[in-house]
Design a protein around this motif. Structure first.
Motif, short mmCIF file in Angstrom:
data_model
loop_
_atom_site.label_atom_id
_atom_site.label_comp_id
_atom_site.label_asym_id
_atom_site.label_seq_id
_atom_site.Cartn_x
_atom_site.Cartn_y
_atom_site.Cartn_z
N ASP A 40 0.82 -1.22 0.00
CA ASP A 40 0.00 0.00 0.00
C ASP A 40 0.85 1.26 0.00
O ASP A 40 0.55 2.25 0.70
N GLY A 41 1.92 1.23 -0.77
CA GLY A 41 2.78 2.41 -0.89
C GLY A 41 3.71 2.63 0.27
O GLY A 41 4.35 3.69 0.35
N ARG A 42 3.83 1.66 1.19
CA ARG A 42 4.69 1.81 2.36
C ARG A 42 5.80 0.75 2.32
O ARG A 42 5.53 -0.41 2.01
N PRO A 43 7.03 1.12 2.70
CA PRO A 43 8.09 0.12 2.81
C PRO A 43 7.83 -0.79 4.01
O PRO A 43 7.48 -0.32 5.09
N VAL A 44 8.06 -2.09 3.79
CA VAL A 44 7.86 -3.07 4.85
C VAL A 44 9.08 -3.99 4.91
O VAL A 44 9.57 -4.46 3.88
N LEU A 45 9.57 -4.23 6.12
CA LEU A 45 10.67 -5.16 6.34
C LEU A 45 10.13 -6.36 7.11
O LEU A 45 9.35 -6.20 8.06
N LEU A 46 10.54 -7.55 6.69
CA LEU A 46 10.06 -8.77 7.31
C LEU A 46 11.23 -9.62 7.77
O LEU A 46 12.27 -9.68 7.10
N GLY A 47 11.07 -10.29 8.90
CA GLY A 47 12.11 -11.18 9.40
C GLY A 47 11.65 -11.87 10.67
O GLY A 47 10.75 -11.38 11.38
N GLU A 48 12.28 -13.00 10.96
CA GLU A 48 11.95 -13.72 12.19
C GLU A 48 12.39 -12.89 13.39
O GLU A 48 13.54 -12.48 13.49
N GLY A 49 11.45 -12.64 14.30
CA GLY A 49 11.77 -11.90 15.51
C GLY A 49 12.10 -10.44 15.28
O GLY A 49 12.79 -9.81 16.11
N LEU A 50 11.59 -9.86 14.21
CA LEU A 50 11.91 -8.47 13.90
C LEU A 50 11.03 -7.54 14.73
O LEU A 50 10.15 -6.84 14.23
N GLU A 51 11.27 -7.55 16.02
CA GLU A 51 10.51 -6.72 16.96
C GLU A 51 11.13 -5.32 17.04
O GLU A 51 12.30 -5.13 16.69
N PRO A 52 10.37 -4.34 17.52
CA PRO A 52 10.91 -2.98 17.62
C PRO A 52 12.22 -2.87 18.38
O PRO A 52 13.12 -2.11 17.99
N ASP A 53 12.38 -3.65 19.46
CA ASP A 53 13.63 -3.55 20.22
C ASP A 53 14.80 -4.11 19.44
O ASP A 53 15.94 -3.64 19.59
#
Length: 328
Positions: A40-53
């Motif tokens: 939807d026009g936004r960059p997205v990063l994906l990964g196992e355990g990709l939590e904010p911290d």
């Protein structure tokens, strides 16, 4: 698989593409098996355990890890690794500068810091080899076109941009870095005013989060530089010259690993597609072949960003304007 959405991003702004690339590179260095996509026009990063911290700690560690070479200066106090510096006027200045650069590069190589070396190669260096007809050194010819730090009052990229950013980011409270990256709470410590130029040419003036800028400036490392014996170096992701210039990037379907993104960004096919409609750049037959090649690899479109010039001719400010879409 966890998703991190750069929800504050605008696809028509170069800064957010560059921050997407830079953050992807930083996470890959932190041993996160990251994938990059657009939703939807936004960059997205994906990964196992990709939590904010995890993202917060990776960016903080990345900034800390660059402090040594970012802090190193020439005898005159200017950043040793800046690609554009006030002109050297004596051989001794050149020799001292080159010695300092080589010491840093040798140290990074000994430490297997391949990401840093790729970044510095893409950023460029003062050109001692390019001269005009009067045998005057054209010192800026070895720099990336993405390096747009204004040169007024002797300012330079590492000392006036990377170093202050590093200092500010390392004293942020936990959570503030990731909040700047997802757009939930932006903080512009270097500017903060309505006409802030903290984005360093990646967009038009205005407040912008410092963590986002750090990632965007690190994204320059995904655009290789090809030096020329004479003339300006060729920068991947850049078209034109003088007062007719553009940056360009792809938007894709599916999930890409960073290596795939880097290879597409540096490809001749992307350059051919981006030059559509520019009479001095575009080959129609090559453009059709390029479009076919790109579509087969998941590229949905190409965005081209006109580069505006502002201020005086002696120290112009170059800025990427809003994108125009190039059909495949």
């Amino acid at each position: 698989m966890t998703r991190f959405v750069m929800a504050g991003a605008d696809q028509e702004v170069l800064l957010h593409h560059m921050a997407f690339y830079g953050l992807g590179d930083i996470l890959e260095e932190a041993d996160v098996d990251v994938l990059l996509t657009w939703e939807d026009g936004r960059p997205v990063l994906l990964g196992e355990g990709l939590e904010p911290d995890v993202i917060e700690n990776a960016v903080r560690a990345h900034v800390e890890g660059r402090r040594e070479w970012v802090a190193q200066t020439n005898d005159d106090g200017r950043g040793t690794m800046s690609p554009r510096l006030t002109a050297f006027t004596a051989d001794e200045q050149w020799q001292s500068h080159q010695t300092g650069r080589e010491e840093i590069l040798d140290r990074l190589a000994a430490q297997h810091r391949w990401g840093d070396l790729r970044y510095l190669a893409a950023l460029g260096e003062p050109s001692y080899w390019s001269v005009n007809r009067r045998n005057e050194v054209l010192q800026d010819d070895g720099a990336s076109r993405f390096e747009m730090q204004p040169r007024n009052r002797g300012s330079e990229f590492v000392g006036n941009r990377l170093r202050p950013l590093a200092e500010k980011l390392l004293v942020r409270k936990p959570g503030q870095i990731v909040a700047g990256l997802d757009g939930s709470a932006a903080s512009d410590e270097l500017g903060g005013k309505p006409d802030s130029v903290s984005a360093t040419g990646m967009t038009t003036p205005g407040p912008v989060d410092s963590a986002l800028v750090w990632c965007a400036l690190w994204g320059i490392g995904w655009f290789p530089l090809a030096h020329r014996v004479s003339g300006t170096a060729v920068t991947s992701g850049h078209l034109g010259r003088s007062r007719r210039e553009w940056f360009y990037v792809p938007v894709w379907r599916g999930r890409w690993r960073p290596a795939r993104a880097r290879s597409i960004l540096a490809s001749a096919q992307l350059r051919d597609a981006a030059s559509t409609g520019l009479t001095d750049e575009h080959d129609p037959l090559g453009g059709r072949a390029a479009s076919t090649w790109l579509r087969a690899r998941g590229v949905a479109g190409v965005l081209r960003f006109p580069i505006g010039r502002f201020g005086s001719d002696n120290a112009p400010e170059r800025r990427a304007l809003r994108a125009e879409a190039i059909p495949l």
